[in-house]
Design a protein around this motif. Structure first.
Motif, PDB file in Angstrom:
ATOM      1  N   MET A   1      -8.653  12.080 -12.312  1.00 52.06           N
ATOM      2  CA  MET A   1      -7.787  11.749 -11.167  1.00 52.06           C
ATOM      3  C   MET A   1      -7.693  10.228 -10.965  1.00 52.06           C
ATOM      4  O   MET A   1      -6.610   9.698 -10.719  1.00 52.06           O
ATOM      5  CB  MET A   1      -8.336  12.420  -9.896  1.00 52.06           C
ATOM      6  N   GLU A   2      -8.855   9.543 -11.141  1.00 57.66           N
ATOM      7  CA  GLU A   2      -8.859   8.094 -10.939  1.00 57.66           C
ATOM      8  C   GLU A   2      -7.933   7.389 -11.927  1.00 57.66           C
ATOM      9  O   GLU A   2      -7.186   6.483 -11.567  1.00 57.66           O
ATOM     10  CB  GLU A   2     -10.278   7.556 -11.099  1.00 57.66           C
ATOM     11  N   ALA A   3      -7.981   7.876 -13.183  1.00 57.36           N
ATOM     12  CA  ALA A   3      -7.145   7.283 -14.234  1.00 57.36           C
ATOM     13  C   ALA A   3      -5.667   7.508 -13.902  1.00 57.36           C
ATOM     14  O   ALA A   3      -4.828   6.611 -14.083  1.00 57.36           O
ATOM     15  CB  ALA A   3      -7.484   7.913 -15.586  1.00 57.36           C
ATOM     16  N   LEU A   4      -5.366   8.698 -13.387  1.00 53.61           N
ATOM     17  CA  LEU A   4      -3.974   9.010 -13.015  1.00 53.61           C
ATOM     18  C   LEU A   4      -3.508   8.061 -11.910  1.00 53.61           C
ATOM     19  O   LEU A   4      -2.431   7.463 -11.997  1.00 53.61           O
ATOM     20  CB  LEU A   4      -3.866  10.469 -12.540  1.00 53.61           C
ATOM     21  N   LEU A   5      -4.367   7.900 -10.889  1.00 49.63           N
ATOM     22  CA  LEU A   5      -3.993   7.020  -9.769  1.00 49.63           C
ATOM     23  C   LEU A   5      -3.787   5.579 -10.231  1.00 49.63           C
ATOM     24  O   LEU A   5      -2.853   4.901  -9.801  1.00 49.63           O
ATOM     25  CB  LEU A   5      -5.065   7.061  -8.676  1.00 49.63           C
ATOM     26  N   GLU A   6      -4.656   5.144 -11.135  1.00 50.59           N
ATOM     27  CA  GLU A   6      -4.524   3.778 -11.659  1.00 50.59           C
ATOM     28  C   GLU A   6      -3.201   3.605 -12.384  1.00 50.59           C
ATOM     29  O   GLU A   6      -2.505   2.607 -12.236  1.00 50.59           O
ATOM     30  CB  GLU A   6      -5.665   3.487 -12.643  1.00 50.59           C
ATOM     31  N   GLU A   7      -2.849   4.630 -13.180  1.00 49.64           N
ATOM     32  CA  GLU A   7      -1.602   4.533 -13.932  1.00 49.64           C
ATOM     33  C   GLU A   7      -0.391   4.566 -12.992  1.00 49.64           C
ATOM     34  O   GLU A   7       0.571   3.823 -13.186  1.00 49.64           O
ATOM     35  CB  GLU A   7      -1.501   5.638 -14.981  1.00 49.64           C
ATOM     36  N   VAL A   8      -0.467   5.418 -11.970  1.00 48.87           N
ATOM     37  CA  VAL A   8       0.635   5.496 -11.008  1.00 48.87           C
ATOM     38  C   VAL A   8       0.804   4.131 -10.313  1.00 48.87           C
ATOM     39  O   VAL A   8       1.918   3.646 -10.126  1.00 48.87           O
ATOM     40  CB  VAL A   8       0.384   6.629  -9.976  1.00 48.87           C
ATOM     41  N   GLN A   9      -0.311   3.500  -9.965  1.00 47.07           N
ATOM     42  CA  GLN A   9      -0.246   2.177  -9.347  1.00 47.07           C
ATOM     43  C   GLN A   9       0.411   1.173 -10.287  1.00 47.07           C
ATOM     44  O   GLN A   9       1.182   0.323  -9.871  1.00 47.07           O
ATOM     45  CB  GLN A   9      -1.665   1.681  -9.002  1.00 47.07           C
ATOM     46  N   LEU A 301       3.896  18.280  -9.202  1.00 44.91           N
ATOM     47  CA  LEU A 301       2.731  18.873  -9.871  1.00 44.91           C
ATOM     48  C   LEU A 301       1.448  18.103  -9.536  1.00 44.91           C
ATOM     49  O   LEU A 301       0.419  18.680  -9.189  1.00 44.91           O
ATOM     50  CB  LEU A 301       2.988  18.873 -11.390  1.00 44.91           C
ATOM     51  N   TYR A 302       1.522  16.763  -9.611  1.00 46.05           N
ATOM     52  CA  TYR A 302       0.323  15.930  -9.404  1.00 46.05           C
ATOM     53  C   TYR A 302       0.214  15.380  -7.975  1.00 46.05           C
ATOM     54  O   TYR A 302      -0.745  14.683  -7.640  1.00 46.05           O
ATOM     55  CB  TYR A 302       0.316  14.759 -10.406  1.00 46.05           C
ATOM     56  N   GLU A 303       1.258  15.623  -7.162  1.00 45.28           N
ATOM     57  CA  GLU A 303       1.310  15.135  -5.771  1.00 45.28           C
ATOM     58  C   GLU A 303       1.122  13.615  -5.704  1.00 45.28           C
ATOM     59  O   GLU A 303       0.410  13.074  -4.862  1.00 45.28           O
ATOM     60  CB  GLU A 303       0.288  15.888  -4.900  1.00 45.28           C
ATOM     61  N   GLN A 304       1.792  12.944  -6.596  1.00 49.70           N
ATOM     62  CA  GLN A 304       1.749  11.485  -6.734  1.00 49.70           C
ATOM     63  C   GLN A 304       3.104  10.989  -7.228  1.00 49.70           C
ATOM     64  O   GLN A 304       3.772  11.720  -7.942  1.00 49.70           O
ATOM     65  CB  GLN A 304       0.678  11.067  -7.756  1.00 49.70           C
ATOM     66  N   PRO A 305       3.515   9.779  -6.933  1.00 48.46           N
ATOM     67  CA  PRO A 305       2.906   8.793  -6.057  1.00 48.46           C
ATOM     68  C   PRO A 305       3.050   9.185  -4.580  1.00 48.46           C
ATOM     69  O   PRO A 305       4.098   9.653  -4.156  1.00 48.46           O
ATOM     70  CB  PRO A 305       3.691   7.513  -6.327  1.00 48.46           C
ATOM     71  N   GLU A 306       1.962   8.937  -3.869  1.00 48.14           N
ATOM     72  CA  GLU A 306       1.950   9.254  -2.440  1.00 48.14           C
ATOM     73  C   GLU A 306       2.274   7.997  -1.628  1.00 48.14           C
ATOM     74  O   GLU A 306       1.835   6.898  -1.969  1.00 48.14           O
ATOM     75  CB  GLU A 306       0.556   9.780  -2.055  1.00 48.14           C
ATOM     76  N   ILE A 307       3.027   8.188  -0.555  1.00 47.23           N
ATOM     77  CA  ILE A 307       3.340   7.055   0.344  1.00 47.23           C
ATOM     78  C   ILE A 307       2.220   6.918   1.364  1.00 47.23           C
ATOM     79  O   ILE A 307       1.861   7.883   2.048  1.00 47.23           O
ATOM     80  CB  ILE A 307       4.674   7.296   1.092  1.00 47.23           C
TER      81      ILE A 307
END
Ligand code: 13P
Ligand code: SF4
Length: 331
Positions: A1-9, A301-307
């Motif tokens: 999940m952390e890697a996904l969030l980093e990539e989304v950022q 599906l991933y509920e990202q990117p979140e505002i």
């Protein structure tokens, strides 16, 4: 999940490949049910996304929906400030957008620090801001307006009330002219609406002498002066559908033609021509077009990117948006 969030950022969206054999429309509908999500879409996004949405509308309608939805997750297919407005109004819901890069030239034209300094020069003015602005600007504003309620809201203010209008100078000039109110304008503009070419428009009108020309008030004055009707996207749609006329030239982002043609299939609906610099013959918003079915699917599906909106900003922004919703109740 952390890697996904980093990539989304880093890239602004969930950059996962989608298998060729996936039926994206069916999967998006399945995810919508499974996650009790609502898809809100602006008229400017691609037709394939509009057809999947639970609600399609103008900025006022979309914010009213965002404030009232019983869904757990709001999936906003539009641009960043729209997702932010939904979060401001529904802080306990998860708000996701397919691509964080979907910004807006108007919102970008008003950085909060510069706007705060501008506002400080006019201490006896109230700030009316067009909804196309960041949550920080909303937090610095007294009342938010959209293209469908701006005239009525300005008219409801006492005659001697001094006003700053931001960030769209074209909309501000239009309101000022219609209401006779002198307003201090912030000098922002929409890159799409200011790109409509008068020369090409006049040629097109000569080819279609019976056509009615309808335009959004974000267009420049020299374009608006030729319009038979001026209004928000919802108002333009209603005019085209209800009018007994058969041919229309539409001076706004071309995504609205999808709904217009669905709602009035026998009418001839032509997009207003953009300048030669534009890649397409009509007016397309590059930010709205960042919403794709693939990004929408991944976002659900991933509920990202979140505002996410910082609470101190959100609370102040909410006050100015709620004032607008209150003043729009009887419109
Ligand atoms: P409305 O749909 O509220 O008319 O706004 C148009 C627009 O430019 C949205 O970005
Ligand atoms: Fe912003 Fe203009 Fe695009 Fe609307 S059409 S999102 S105002 S850049």
């Amino acid at each position: 999940m952390e890697a996904l969030l980093e990539e989304v950022q880093r890239v602004g969206y969930v950059n996962k490949p989608v298998a060729d054999n996936i039926d994206l429309v069916a999967e998006i509908k399945r995810l919508k049910k499974e996650k009790n999500a609502v898809i809100l879409a602006h008229y400017y996004v691609d037709g394939s996304i509009q057809d999947l949405a639970d609600y399609i509308g103008d900025s006022l309608g979309l914010s009213q929906q965002a404030a009232a939805t019983p869904a757990d997750m709001i999936v906003f297919c539009g641009v960043h400030f729209m997702g932010e407005t939904a979060k401001v109004l529904s802080p306990h819901k998860k708000v996701v957008i397919p691509d964080l890069n979907a910004g807006c030239s108007l919102a970008d034209s008003a950085p909060a620090d510069k706007f705060a300094a501008f506002k400080a020069q006019y201490p006896d003015h109230i700030v009316l801001s067009y909804i196309n602005c960041s949550a920080e600007i909303k937090a610095l504003s007294d009342i938010i307006v959209t293209s469908s309620n701006a005239l009525k809201i300005v008219e409801s203010l006492p005659q001697d009330q001094k006003i700053i209008f931001a960030p769209d100078a074209n909309l501000g000039r239009y309101i000022s002219k219609k209401t006779g109110r002198d307003m201090v304008l912030w000098d922002g503009a929409c890159i799409v609406h200011i790109d409509i070419s008068l020369e090409k428009l006049q040629k097109l009108r000569a080819e279609h002498p019976d056509a009615k020309f309808v335009a959004h008030p974000e267009c420049q004055e020299h374009i608006l002066m030729h319009a038979d009707y001026i209004g928000s996207t919802t108002a333009l749609l209603k005019y085209v559908v209800d009018s007994p006329e058969q041919t229309f030239i539409v001076g706004t982002e071309a995504g609205i033609l999808h709904k217009m043609r669905q709602a009035a299939p026998h009418k001839n609906i032509i997009p207003a021509p953009a300048s030669a610099n534009n890649t397409c013959a009509c007016s397309e918003c590059p930010y709205m077009k960042m919403n794709t079915l693939e990004k929408l699917y991944n976002c659900m599906l991933y509920e990202q990117p979140e505002i996410i909106v910082p609470e101190d900003v959100r609370v102040k922004a909410e006050a100015s948006v709620l004032r607008m919703l209150e003043l729009s109740k009887n419109l």
